[in-house]
Design a protein around this motif. Structure first.
Motif, short mmCIF file in Angstrom:
data_model
loop_
_atom_site.label_atom_id
_atom_site.label_comp_id
_atom_site.label_asym_id
_atom_site.label_seq_id
_atom_site.Cartn_x
_atom_site.Cartn_y
_atom_site.Cartn_z
N LYS A 84 60.53 53.77 31.76
CA LYS A 84 61.38 54.71 31.05
C LYS A 84 60.82 54.92 29.64
N THR A 86 61.08 58.19 26.20
CA THR A 86 61.11 59.60 25.85
C THR A 86 59.70 60.17 25.81
N ASP A 87 59.62 61.48 25.64
CA ASP A 87 58.34 62.14 25.56
C ASP A 87 57.52 61.66 24.37
N LYS A 115 58.06 60.63 36.12
CA LYS A 115 58.49 62.02 36.26
C LYS A 115 58.17 62.82 35.01
N ALA A 116 58.52 62.29 33.85
CA ALA A 116 58.20 62.98 32.60
C ALA A 116 56.69 63.00 32.37
N ASP A 117 56.02 61.90 32.76
CA ASP A 117 54.57 61.85 32.70
C ASP A 117 54.06 60.98 33.83
N ALA A 209 55.77 58.10 27.87
CA ALA A 209 57.09 58.32 28.43
C ALA A 209 57.40 57.30 29.53
N ASP A 210 57.66 57.78 30.76
CA ASP A 210 58.07 56.89 31.84
C ASP A 210 56.94 56.56 32.81
#
Length: 234
Positions: A84, A86-87, A115-117, A209-210
């Motif tokens: 987990k 943030t960007d 998912k975000a990265d 990120a995650d």
């Protein structure tokens, strides 16, 4: 130079069908260090592997040695496991004692989750965890980017749209002499640029990120003197 292992190439090219004469040099002028992470106790990190910090002061990721049947060179990898973030969560690990100027550095990575990265990056010429070069492969964006990171702010030096497979091991490689940088993904030379922001520093690994990512077979090769001005690397 103490602690450096002389490169023994045995006449075997680094990649089939490719030759990089300038990087395959006499052992007197080229030294190599290699990490396959297989001799390190699982669940730990050597004291020379230093985790950076996020802007809020927390450790930049959960980095540890992991036993896995997915290792590129069995049976262990260096993994970033924190799923987990943030960007703006740039998770960085630096290797102490790797300060170097003209280099040929490479690492294999396996994108495991995110998912975000989804992917990973190779760091070099880091003066600290806020100032460094970064070659990053993002499977979410389907781009390979070269950044200079200055005081924690990413600045794109060069980027390339490229189909990036979502599975399997892949290799990031940088060759730098003086200002000349050559970026390589797997067997393909992506681009050459000149940048003079950082001339020396440590190497490291990076996720964002995650992204959960495994790294294996990190190699740092010290090269000889810079090429003459205007002469790009081979």
């Amino acid at each position: 130079m103490r602690g450096w292992i002389l490169a023994v190439l045995c006449g075997i090219p680094l990649w089939p069908g490719q030759s990089f004469p300038a990087e395959q040099e006499d052992p007197e002028t080229s030294h190599t260090r290699q990490w396959d992470f297989d001799s390190i106790a699982p669940g730990t990190l050597p004291s020379s592997f230093v985790i950076g910090t996020l802007f809020d002061g927390r450790p930049a990721g959960e980095w540890k040695i992991l036993i896995t049947d997915r290792a590129k060179s069995p049976s262990q990898v260096l993994a970033q496991l924190q799923p987990k973030g943030t960007d703006q969560a740039h998770k960085l690990l630096l290797m102490e004692g790797t300060d170097s100027g003209n280099i040929d550095v490479e690492v294999s990575y396996l994108a495991v989750a995110g998912k975000a990265d989804f992917g990973g990056g190779l760091v070099w010429h880091a003066t600290d965890d806020r100032n460094y070069y970064l070659l990053r492969a993002s499977l979410v964006e389907q781009k390979v980017r070269l950044y200079r990171v200055v005081k924690g702010v990413q600045q794109i030096v060069k980027q390339l749209d490229r189909p990036l497979p979502a599975n399997g091991w892949h290799k990031l490689r940088i060759v730098q002499r003086g200002c000349e940088l050559k970026a390589i993904y797997d067997d393909a030379v992506l681009f050459r640029v000149c940048d003079q922001t950082f001339s020396n520093g440590r190497i490291g690994l990076w996720t964002k990120a995650d992204a959960v990512t495994y790294f294996d077979d990190l190699v740092l090769r010290l090269l000889d003197a810079p090429l003459p001005s205007g002469h790009p690397p081979h």
